[in-house]
Design an enzyme around this catalytic site. Sequence first.
Site, short mmCIF file in Angstrom:
data_model
loop_
_atom_site.label_atom_id
_atom_site.label_comp_id
_atom_site.label_asym_id
_atom_site.label_seq_id
_atom_site.Cartn_x
_atom_site.Cartn_y
_atom_site.Cartn_z
N THR A 1 49.47 -3.46 -16.36
CA THR A 1 50.66 -3.81 -15.20
C THR A 1 50.49 -4.83 -14.63
O THR A 1 51.17 -6.15 -14.48
CB THR A 1 49.60 -2.17 -14.40
OG1 THR A 1 48.71 -2.69 -13.50
CG2 THR A 1 50.76 -1.04 -14.45
N ARG B 1 49.70 8.12 -16.40
CA ARG B 1 50.28 5.91 -17.15
C ARG B 1 51.32 6.88 -18.48
O ARG B 1 50.77 7.29 -19.79
CB ARG B 1 48.76 5.95 -18.20
CG ARG B 1 47.89 5.68 -17.35
CD ARG B 1 47.96 4.08 -16.92
NE ARG B 1 48.92 3.94 -15.54
CZ ARG B 1 48.16 3.40 -14.78
NH1 ARG B 1 46.96 1.53 -14.70
NH2 ARG B 1 49.10 2.45 -13.93
N TYR C 1 28.55 -21.16 2.96
CA TYR C 1 29.86 -21.12 2.89
C TYR C 1 30.46 -21.98 1.45
O TYR C 1 31.15 -21.10 0.97
CB TYR C 1 31.21 -22.20 3.79
CG TYR C 1 32.14 -21.88 3.32
CD1 TYR C 1 32.82 -21.28 4.00
CD2 TYR C 1 33.05 -22.44 3.17
CE1 TYR C 1 34.20 -20.23 4.04
CE2 TYR C 1 34.32 -22.80 2.85
CZ TYR C 1 34.88 -21.67 3.01
OH TYR C 1 36.15 -21.56 2.84
#
Length: 474
Positions: A126, A383, A73
């Site tokens: 974007t 696009r 972790y």
Amino acid sequence: MSDRSWAEPYKIKMVEPLRMTSRAEREQAIAEAGYNTFLLKSEDVYIDLLTDSGTNAMSDRQWAGMMLGDEAYAGSRNFYHLEQVCREYYGFKHVVPTHQGRGAEHMLSQLCINPGDSVPGNMYFTTTKLHQELAGGRFVDVIIDEAHDPDSEYPFKGNVDPNKLRALIAEVGAERVAYLSLETNVNMAGGQPCSLANIREVCTLCHEHGIKVFLDATRAIENAWFIKQREAEYGDRSVADILREMCSHADGATISAKKDGLVNIGGLLLLNEDELAERARNMVVVYEGLHTYGGLAGRDMEAMAIGITESAQDDHIRARVGQVEYLAERLLAADIPIVRPTGGHGVFINAAKFLPHIPREQFPAQALTAALYVDSGVRAMERGAVSSGRDIETGENVYPSLELIRLTIPRRVYTQAHMDVTAESIIALHENREQIVGLRFTYEPEQLRFFQARFEPAEGTRIFRAKAKQAAGV
Ligand SMILES: *Cc1c(COP(=O)(O)O)cnc(C)c1O
């Protein structure tokens, strides 16, 4: 470029079979997808040029690295490897991993933008613009005018116009400019680079006014290759060297490692300033995960560390950009209107010029992506006006100067024959272009509408006019 081939510095060890489809199957699939290539099932796609994002083929070294994942972790050894590689290649002091690029953009925007601030940038991307706006910022385009002209051959169409930047600073005051958001190899302009001279000049200009500069270094390595090719004094320098110099002028960077980084997932926030990095490490725990994994598995960080190392090699980037240029040359030879000069990650077709009979309100670029898919199973991306969305104040459609479709080439994935099939399909469509019809919305999402919008043909029930003479199929 030399007259020798750009051929790949690798060979193929494993293949992924593709399903071949009939034209009838593709007509049905695109109708079911609402004429939006984002909504197609990947299984129904033959050559997938939707994006170069996360679609890279990893090397045997990267796959071996996946087995070395340290899934602790906290304090995974893969994080420290990634940190060392980022410092070596990008040169920034602090490394905060994120699940992908937008995770880094979110944090940078929240940390550095006050409501009402202006955020100048060299054309918008974007997710970058959306996170700036969500933080209360106002995006201001300061890219040079040439970037908006698909026919301009200017070699550095990603450059910032220093005069536009100066005018903004004079208008709002330096303290209301959050930072300069400087994208390398500007995606929305067609993968167009910034010169090192321009990076140096605008960073100096910003720093004189106490304004920070953060790179969107997602495609900085492709940008470095173009600097090597096009900026005289850098011809003899290695791409890795040029990359470090580009970054040395900025205060930090956000990166989507799914592009240059040769991995399938991952992002980075890179910073120099200690205090800002401390705040970013506090914030990453809230949104991504502990600062030594940022939402990634240890194995993903290992693959990223190795991927960055591989991608900054001259031989890799020469072949990567070489393949893109090969496709562009084939289209140019057939007089297909493409954005020049060729970009780093894909070929952009000027759909407004390709389909002059379709009005902007009927989204010619969106229609061309649908027609290309039906013709050959090649998936491209719009696009243009659909991607650009609506004005946040007036709610009107924004019609950007560029109405393009993007043929984005995944790294190390497709062969030259795949490029040939793509070119042949586009050339056939161009010969029969009057038969392609426009589209209208049947469903329009509020945010980033291009991802999930649905359309129908503006006339008839198909993307090709009835009794269409069929273009060559696969
Ligand atoms: C892809 C991309 C992003 C966003 O990164 P994700 O990993 O998709 O979140 C930001 N900027 C540029 C220039 C990109 O191409």
